[in-house]
Design an enzyme around this catalytic site. Sequence first.
Site, PDB file in Angstrom:
ATOM      1  CB  SER A   1      52.776 -51.094 -85.560  1.00 22.36           C
ATOM      2  OG  SER A   1      52.568 -52.134 -85.183  1.00 22.36           O
TER       3      SER A   1
ATOM      4  N   GLY B   1      51.996 -54.610 -81.565  1.00 25.37           N
ATOM      5  CA  GLY B   1      52.100 -55.769 -82.160  1.00 25.37           C
ATOM      6  C   GLY B   1      51.971 -57.014 -80.903  1.00 25.37           C
TER       7      GLY B   1
ATOM      8  N   GLY C   1      54.490 -55.908 -78.007  1.00 20.93           N
ATOM      9  CA  GLY C   1      55.019 -54.491 -78.207  1.00 20.93           C
ATOM     10  C   GLY C   1      54.385 -53.624 -78.799  1.00 20.93           C
TER      11      GLY C   1
ATOM     12  CE  LYS D   1      59.201 -55.404 -81.238  1.00 16.07           C
ATOM     13  NZ  LYS D   1      59.515 -56.354 -82.429  1.00 16.07           N
TER      14      LYS D   1
ATOM     15  CG  ASP E   1      57.527 -63.659 -87.241  1.00 22.59           C
ATOM     16  OD1 ASP E   1      56.666 -63.824 -87.828  1.00 22.59           O
ATOM     17  OD2 ASP E   1      57.593 -62.363 -86.293  1.00 22.59           O
TER      18      ASP E   1
END
Length: 303
Positions: free
Chosen positions: A25, A27, A30, A47, A146
């Site tokens: 993924s 983001g 990162g 990450k 978050d």
Amino acid sequence: VNGTGIPTTLPVIPYQKLTDLQFLSKGGFGTVFKAQHSDWRTTVAIKCLKLDSPVGERERNCLLKEAEVLHKARFNFIIQIFGVCNEPEFFCIITEYLSNGSLDQLLHEKDMYPLLAWPLRLRILYEIALGVNFLHNMTPPLLHHDLKTQNILLDAEFHVKIADFGLSKWRQLSISKSSGSKPPEMGGTVIYMPPEEYEPSKSKRADVKHDMYSYAIIMWEVLSRKIPFEEATNPMQIMFSVLKGNRPDINLETLPFDIPSRDILIDLMTSGWAKNPDDRPSFITLHLSLRTITFQPVNSQIK
Ligand SMILES: Nc1ncnc2c1ncn2[C@@H]1O[C@H](COP(=O)(O)OP(=O)(O)OP(=O)(O)O)[C@@H](O)[C@H]1O
Ligand SMILES: [Mg+2]
């Protein structure tokens, strides 16, 4: 903490030990990869900061802060950090790999998961509440800030691991002007953000109830398997509507009759997303109510 800013008890993992990188993924700042640790013979998640440009000092500090927070916040329902990789051209944090992805995928990939048993959904809500309750009980309390279904990861048995501490903060006791306060990040999603955050100057004291608002929205998403405010065409529309007091629908069509302890859950949810942060329960109060709902073993019900 030593001169590098890395907690001394946090292992430093050399880059060459990480093999078979597979993209997962991309983001905010990162990128997350799945990788193998060649000595530990185990799958990890890493990450990293952007690989193309040289690592900036500011981004590096953000990721280091996240590593430090994860290192301190070790608990059952919190993602576990294994170490950091700190090399000039490669900087990342290494965590356990969670094979069942995020809660967002579980809820919305209906081809993959046509049915989701209620006991599993309630267990997930229960475990998120316990995880956040732990964070809020640290000294000083750690506020996640978050919480969203993309940041709730699921292990091989569909147990919860709360992730992404990139925006988390330690609760400040002094009411000094918080220098770190930023305007809402428009790149991300606004749906889990409490209305008082649209005007960050307003009330910093309310910070402790931010996570509860997000939790209530997650609760609605888990019970309905719908996207909150899906009909809105842009974030401004959502913020405007939420400021007016609108919240996701709680009618029978959205939240069906067969939800166990439906009334209790809806009461918790609607108090959790109250406009006035003081009217929202704390996580310990939430936990006491959730506990009264019976949790049956769910392993047999996962396909
Ligand atoms: N340990 C892990 N195991 C499996 N998947 C993971 C793991 N960590 C992250 N992911 C995947 O990567 C996504 C982004 O991770 P995370 O939220 O930590 O990064 P981020 O850079 O803050 O991203 P974003 O800005 O999208 O929130 C998660 O939603 C999840 O799908
Ligand atoms: Mg995230």
